[in-house]
Write a protein that holds these residues in place. Structure first.
Motif, PDB file in Angstrom:
ATOM      1  N   GLY A  75      31.113   9.342  76.924  1.00  0.00           N
ATOM      2  CA  GLY A  75      31.509   9.399  78.324  1.00  0.00           C
ATOM      3  C   GLY A  75      32.471  10.543  78.565  1.00  0.00           C
ATOM      4  N   PRO A  76      32.825  10.796  79.834  1.00  0.00           N
ATOM      5  CA  PRO A  76      33.730  11.905  80.149  1.00  0.00           C
ATOM      6  C   PRO A  76      35.118  11.700  79.539  1.00  0.00           C
ATOM      7  CG  PRO A  76      33.350  10.518  82.079  1.00  0.00           C
ATOM      8  CD  PRO A  76      32.387  10.056  81.035  1.00  0.00           C
ATOM      9  N   MET A  77      35.813  12.800  79.351  1.00  0.00           N
ATOM     10  CA  MET A  77      37.154  12.776  78.790  1.00  0.00           C
ATOM     11  C   MET A  77      38.187  12.694  79.912  1.00  0.00           C
ATOM     12  SD  MET A  77      36.537  15.851  76.018  1.00  0.00           S
ATOM     13  CE  MET A  77      38.229  15.876  75.427  1.00  0.00           C
ATOM     14  N   PRO A  78      39.329  12.077  79.664  1.00  0.00           N
ATOM     15  CA  PRO A  78      40.405  12.097  80.669  1.00  0.00           C
ATOM     16  C   PRO A  78      40.825  13.538  80.953  1.00  0.00           C
ATOM     17  CG  PRO A  78      40.855  10.475  78.951  1.00  0.00           C
ATOM     18  CD  PRO A  78      39.694  11.283  78.475  1.00  0.00           C
ATOM     19  N   VAL A  79      41.212  13.788  82.188  1.00  0.00           N
ATOM     20  CA  VAL A  79      41.563  15.154  82.584  1.00  0.00           C
ATOM     21  C   VAL A  79      42.660  15.759  81.710  1.00  0.00           C
ATOM     22  CG1 VAL A  79      42.529  16.551  84.467  1.00  0.00           C
ATOM     23  CG2 VAL A  79      40.730  14.879  84.941  1.00  0.00           C
ATOM     24  N   PRO A  80      43.729  15.027  81.352  1.00  0.00           N
ATOM     25  CA  PRO A  80      44.729  15.648  80.467  1.00  0.00           C
ATOM     26  C   PRO A  80      44.140  16.123  79.142  1.00  0.00           C
ATOM     27  CG  PRO A  80      45.630  13.676  81.470  1.00  0.00           C
ATOM     28  CD  PRO A  80      44.172  13.690  81.806  1.00  0.00           C
ATOM     29  N   GLU A  81      43.199  15.357  78.571  1.00  0.00           N
ATOM     30  CA  GLU A  81      42.562  15.781  77.324  1.00  0.00           C
ATOM     31  C   GLU A  81      41.694  17.018  77.552  1.00  0.00           C
ATOM     32  OE1 GLU A  81      40.473  12.755  75.231  1.00  0.00           O
ATOM     33  OE2 GLU A  81      42.080  11.284  75.436  1.00  0.00           O
ATOM     34  N   VAL A  82      41.043  17.084  78.693  1.00  0.00           N
ATOM     35  CA  VAL A  82      40.202  18.247  78.996  1.00  0.00           C
ATOM     36  C   VAL A  82      41.064  19.493  79.146  1.00  0.00           C
ATOM     37  CG1 VAL A  82      38.527  19.227  80.603  1.00  0.00           C
ATOM     38  CG2 VAL A  82      38.454  16.785  80.079  1.00  0.00           C
ATOM     39  N   LEU A  83      42.202  19.353  79.784  1.00  0.00           N
ATOM     40  CA  LEU A  83      43.099  20.497  79.943  1.00  0.00           C
ATOM     41  C   LEU A  83      43.598  20.993  78.589  1.00  0.00           C
ATOM     42  CD1 LEU A  83      45.124  19.273  83.046  1.00  0.00           C
ATOM     43  CD2 LEU A  83      43.600  21.242  82.979  1.00  0.00           C
ATOM     44  N   THR A  84      43.949  20.062  77.711  1.00  0.00           N
ATOM     45  CA  THR A  84      44.383  20.459  76.367  1.00  0.00           C
ATOM     46  C   THR A  84      43.244  21.151  75.617  1.00  0.00           C
ATOM     47  OG1 THR A  84      45.967  18.632  76.263  1.00  0.00           O
ATOM     48  CG2 THR A  84      45.284  19.614  74.169  1.00  0.00           C
ATOM     49  N   LEU A  85      42.064  20.574  75.722  1.00  0.00           N
ATOM     50  CA  LEU A  85      40.886  21.186  75.092  1.00  0.00           C
ATOM     51  C   LEU A  85      40.672  22.590  75.629  1.00  0.00           C
ATOM     52  CD1 LEU A  85      38.240  20.898  73.375  1.00  0.00           C
ATOM     53  CD2 LEU A  85      37.149  20.037  75.467  1.00  0.00           C
ATOM     54  N   GLY A  86      40.780  22.757  76.930  1.00  0.00           N
ATOM     55  CA  GLY A  86      40.563  24.059  77.536  1.00  0.00           C
ATOM     56  C   GLY A  86      41.547  25.104  77.033  1.00  0.00           C
ATOM     57  N   ARG A  87      42.807  24.732  76.935  1.00  0.00           N
ATOM     58  CA  ARG A  87      43.811  25.689  76.463  1.00  0.00           C
ATOM     59  C   ARG A  87      43.591  26.073  75.001  1.00  0.00           C
ATOM     60  NH1 ARG A  87      49.866  24.538  78.283  1.00  0.00           N
ATOM     61  NH2 ARG A  87      49.970  26.734  77.657  1.00  0.00           N
ATOM     62  N   GLN A  88      43.153  25.101  74.196  1.00  0.00           N
ATOM     63  CA  GLN A  88      42.932  25.401  72.783  1.00  0.00           C
ATOM     64  C   GLN A  88      41.713  26.301  72.591  1.00  0.00           C
ATOM     65  OE1 GLN A  88      42.816  21.543  70.889  1.00  0.00           O
ATOM     66  NE2 GLN A  88      45.042  21.320  70.942  1.00  0.00           N
ATOM     67  N   VAL A  89      40.638  26.002  73.274  1.00  0.00           N
ATOM     68  CA  VAL A  89      39.447  26.845  73.155  1.00  0.00           C
ATOM     69  C   VAL A  89      39.725  28.221  73.737  1.00  0.00           C
ATOM     70  CG1 VAL A  89      37.020  27.108  73.795  1.00  0.00           C
ATOM     71  CG2 VAL A  89      37.909  24.850  73.174  1.00  0.00           C
ATOM     72  N   LEU A  90      40.451  28.273  74.850  1.00  0.00           N
ATOM     73  CA  LEU A  90      40.811  29.571  75.427  1.00  0.00           C
ATOM     74  C   LEU A  90      41.654  30.378  74.454  1.00  0.00           C
ATOM     75  CD1 LEU A  90      40.904  31.568  77.773  1.00  0.00           C
ATOM     76  CD2 LEU A  90      42.877  30.304  78.669  1.00  0.00           C
ATOM     77  N   SER A  91      42.567  29.722  73.745  1.00  0.00           N
ATOM     78  CA  SER A  91      43.367  30.418  72.735  1.00  0.00           C
ATOM     79  C   SER A  91      42.468  31.076  71.694  1.00  0.00           C
ATOM     80  CB  SER A  91      44.335  29.442  72.063  1.00  0.00           C
ATOM     81  OG  SER A  91      44.991  30.040  70.974  1.00  0.00           O
ATOM     82  N   ALA A  92      41.438  30.339  71.265  1.00  0.00           N
ATOM     83  CA  ALA A  92      40.494  30.897  70.287  1.00  0.00           C
ATOM     84  C   ALA A  92      39.722  32.068  70.875  1.00  0.00           C
ATOM     85  CB  ALA A  92      39.540  29.803  69.816  1.00  0.00           C
ATOM     86  N   LEU A  93      39.275  31.929  72.099  1.00  0.00           N
ATOM     87  CA  LEU A  93      38.502  32.996  72.725  1.00  0.00           C
ATOM     88  C   LEU A  93      39.352  34.248  72.939  1.00  0.00           C
ATOM     89  CD1 LEU A  93      36.404  31.020  75.363  1.00  0.00           C
ATOM     90  CD2 LEU A  93      35.554  32.164  73.303  1.00  0.00           C
ATOM     91  N   ARG A  94      40.582  34.070  73.370  1.00  0.00           N
ATOM     92  CA  ARG A  94      41.430  35.236  73.596  1.00  0.00           C
ATOM     93  C   ARG A  94      41.703  35.979  72.292  1.00  0.00           C
ATOM     94  NH1 ARG A  94      46.590  34.216  77.145  1.00  0.00           N
ATOM     95  NH2 ARG A  94      46.473  36.508  77.222  1.00  0.00           N
ATOM     96  N   ALA A  95      41.891  35.206  71.217  1.00  0.00           N
ATOM     97  CA  ALA A  95      42.094  35.857  69.919  1.00  0.00           C
ATOM     98  C   ALA A  95      40.852  36.648  69.522  1.00  0.00           C
ATOM     99  CB  ALA A  95      42.417  34.807  68.865  1.00  0.00           C
ATOM    100  N   ALA A  96      39.671  36.049  69.738  1.00  0.00           N
ATOM    101  CA  ALA A  96      38.431  36.753  69.397  1.00  0.00           C
ATOM    102  C   ALA A  96      38.221  37.966  70.293  1.00  0.00           C
ATOM    103  CB  ALA A  96      37.251  35.789  69.513  1.00  0.00           C
ATOM    104  N   HIS A  97      38.459  37.797  71.587  1.00  0.00           N
ATOM    105  CA  HIS A  97      38.267  38.915  72.513  1.00  0.00           C
ATOM    106  C   HIS A  97      39.191  40.074  72.182  1.00  0.00           C
ATOM    107  CE1 HIS A  97      36.606  35.898  75.723  1.00  0.00           C
ATOM    108  NE2 HIS A  97      35.729  36.169  74.773  1.00  0.00           N
ATOM    109  N   SER A  98      40.399  39.764  71.737  1.00  0.00           N
ATOM    110  CA  SER A  98      41.330  40.833  71.379  1.00  0.00           C
ATOM    111  C   SER A  98      40.832  41.645  70.187  1.00  0.00           C
ATOM    112  CB  SER A  98      42.711  40.251  71.074  1.00  0.00           C
ATOM    113  OG  SER A  98      42.687  39.483  69.875  1.00  0.00           O
ATOM    114  N   ALA A  99      39.967  41.022  69.381  1.00  0.00           N
ATOM    115  CA  ALA A  99      39.375  41.716  68.233  1.00  0.00           C
ATOM    116  C   ALA A  99      38.017  42.306  68.564  1.00  0.00           C
ATOM    117  CB  ALA A  99      39.249  40.748  67.052  1.00  0.00           C
ATOM    118  N   GLY A 100      37.637  42.266  69.847  1.00  0.00           N
ATOM    119  CA  GLY A 100      36.365  42.840  70.264  1.00  0.00           C
ATOM    120  C   GLY A 100      35.167  41.947  70.016  1.00  0.00           C
TER     121      GLY A 100
END
Length: 562
Positions: A117-142
């Motif tokens: 089922g769907p995740m609570p919004v606070p968990e989704v926000l935490t998930l979003g920030r963590q995945v974004l952290s990974a993406l930004r690190a990757a994007h910085s490396a091209g």
């Protein structure tokens, strides 16, 4: 590949294959034992996604190998807790496919979590920030991920997220995005529209995928998933995205992120700030948890979506920012920004031969008749029509001058021939023309996309409600070479046949106890030569069906609920 003493396959004389963990667009991932360091690892076997694709694309295997190795080396240099750790790269001397040795994450994927089922919004926000952290690190490396989706995000036992499966290849030719069987390399539900169109994309494309993942995690359903991969691709390119209803403080983030023009999406830093503000709560965002639609207002009725079942819920008003531009989701595109093109040609460049043949077959069953009446004529504004709206606003009201009319409000459902004509006449008085890019009529209100002037390449958004038609704001641009974006005279449609079409739909579409009925009139992707009227039925269980009829009233397509 050799074998160990236990007769199990041994890669590079060191990594003992134990069991297969899964397969994706770029190969297979194995659980393996590093016998040198006595630890378990994940071993990715990089292979072309389909032998038929490799055979049809000379040099594909070498390209995949080069990109996989290059990006694995770049990832190995990253130090981010949310990026899967790369331990080693095996490059066989015989030129065969490489193996990437990675951290073994003991846990389940977000895909597995969402099965509950769907995740609570606070968990989704935490998930979003963590995945974004990974993406930004990757994007910085091209590095671009190109396949951000729930199955590619693993959750450690402590709940933290790890982004895996980097390296989905992007090819110079758009047709390479689909295999010979019509399957996308990557997941069609999460691929950004520009990548579906054959563009390489940029970091903003990964952020679209992240936004769609967060939408699914919070809402519990995918707004663009259709019955087939091809239908999903079309939806990603074209269909409006219904505003979320369960996302609370996340909703403003989604409305900024899920826009089809990548230039209008926030960058990584901006998205990080937005997610942080949403996590901070109502004091920062002004949207309390559990506030339902939040700043979106109510959801936009669409064949792919119905609101959650609730005896107290009634279809509410659609705000003007939803009704105008940008695929029905997020703020409208300014006139200077090209609106995403909705046309068969755009679709064709992202299809392989097999998929294209399927589309051609679908088109061939449609009538080949001409333009018919004035539906495709050049047309002009009536000499006695209202002066075109200038966009001036009456101070303090939010309404625009000259947008209303005095036509008596129609009684009952708008989905009758007489009431449809009343709606069209109201739009004519407000805009000065009956030529429209698209017209959508619900039982109690209507939306229209109307050119700003004769021959203009821009259009405005209009709304009809309670007997009054008014301009709600700028819509977007009309591509000169896009057949299915060209305006037409909506009065030339066979409106007298609407009752029979609706009756046929009620009997044939298999949608039990429908809760929503509406029609969309426009140049359909699969029949852009002639305007098409599509009648939709939806019920509270998301059963959707529609009939499509041409300007003469002949049914040209039927799509019952599956």
């Amino acid at each position: 590949m050799s074998t160990s003493e236990g007769r199990r396959p041994l890669v590079d004389g060191r990594f003992q294959l134990i069991s297969r963990l899964g397969s994706g667009g770029m190969g297979t991932v194995w659980r393996a034992r590093d016998i040198a360091l006595d630890r378990d690892v994940a071993l990715k076997e990089v292979r072309p996604p389909d032998p038929a694709v490799a055979e049809a694309t000379p040099g594909l295997a070498a390209q995949l190998r080069e990109r996989a190795v290059r990006e694995a080396r770049a990832l190995a240099r990253l130090s981010n807790p949310h990026v899967v750790t790369i331990h080693h790269i095996v490059e066989p001397q015989d030129g065969s496919h490489p193996w990437i040795v990675m951290e073994l994450v003991e846990g389940r994927s977000v895909h597995d979590r969402l099965a509950e089922g769907p995740m609570p919004v606070p968990e989704v926000l935490t998930l979003g920030r963590q995945v974004l952290s990974a993406l930004r690190a990757a994007h910085s490396a091209g590095i671009q991920h190109r396949d951000v989706k729930p199955a590619n995000i693993l959750l450690r036992p402590d709940g933290s997220a790890v982004l895996t499966d980097f390296g989905i290849a992007a090819f110079s030719e758009a047709t390479s995005r689909l295999t010979s069987t019509g399957d996308l390399i990557g997941s069609p539900e999460y691929i950004a529209p520009e990548r579906v169109r054959g563009e390489e994309g940029n970091p903003a494309s990964d952020l679209w995928s992240l936004g769609m993942l967060l939408y699914v995690a919070a809402e519990g359903h995918h707004p663009l998933r259709r019955a087939t991969g091809l239908a999903t691709v079309v939806a990603v390119l074209d269909d409006p995205i219904p505003p979320p209803v369960r996302s609370g403080a996340l909703a403003p983030v989604l409305t900024r992120l899920l826009v089809r023009d990548p230039a209008l999406r926030p960058d990584g830093a901006g998205l990080e700030q937005m997610l942080a503000d949403a996590e901070a709560g109502p004091s920062r965002t002004g949207v309390p948890e559990g506030a339902g639609p939040g700043p979106f207002g109510p959801p936009h009725p669409h064949p792919a979506y119905t609101p959650p079942a609730s005896p107290s819920w009634t279809p509410p008003t659609v705000p003007s920012h939803v009704a105008s531009g940008n695929g029905g989701f997020g703020p409208p595109l300014p006139p200077s920004v090209p609106r995403p093109r909705r046309r068969a040609a755009t679709l064709a460049v992202s299809l392989t031969l097999t998929a294209a043949v399927a589309v051609a077959a679908a088109v061939n069953v449609l009538p080949d008749g001409g333009s018919g009446s004035d539906a495709d004529g050049s047309g002009s504004r009536p000499s006695g029509g209202a002066t075109p709206v200038t966009g001036d606003r009456t101070p303090g009201t939010g309404a625009e001058k000259g947008t209303g009319d005095s036509t008596p409000a129609p009684r009952g459902s708008l989905l009758t021939p007489a009431n449809v004509r009343t709606v069209i006449e109201s739009f004519r008085k407000a805009s000065g023309t009956t030529r429209m890019k698209e017209l959508t009529i619900f039982e109690d209100y209507a939306l229209a996309e109307i050119p700003t002037r004769v021959g203009a390449k821009t259009y405005d958004a209009y709304e009809f409600r309670n007997g009054v038609a008014r301009r709600t704001g700028p819509g977007g641009t009309i591509a000169a070479d896009a057949a299915d974006e060209q305006p037409f005279d909506v009065t030339a449609m066979a409106w007298d046949g609407l009752p029979a079409l609706m009756k046929r739909g009620e009997g044939q579409l298999g949608v039990e106890r429908p809760t929503l009925r509406y029609v969309i009139v426009g140049r359909w992707t699969f029949n852009s030569d002639r305007p098409t009227l599509r009648f939709y039925l939806i019920n509270e269980y998301n059963a959707v069906g529609y009939l499509a009829a041409d300007s003469g009233g002949e049914v040209v397509a039927s799509h019952p609920s599956s």
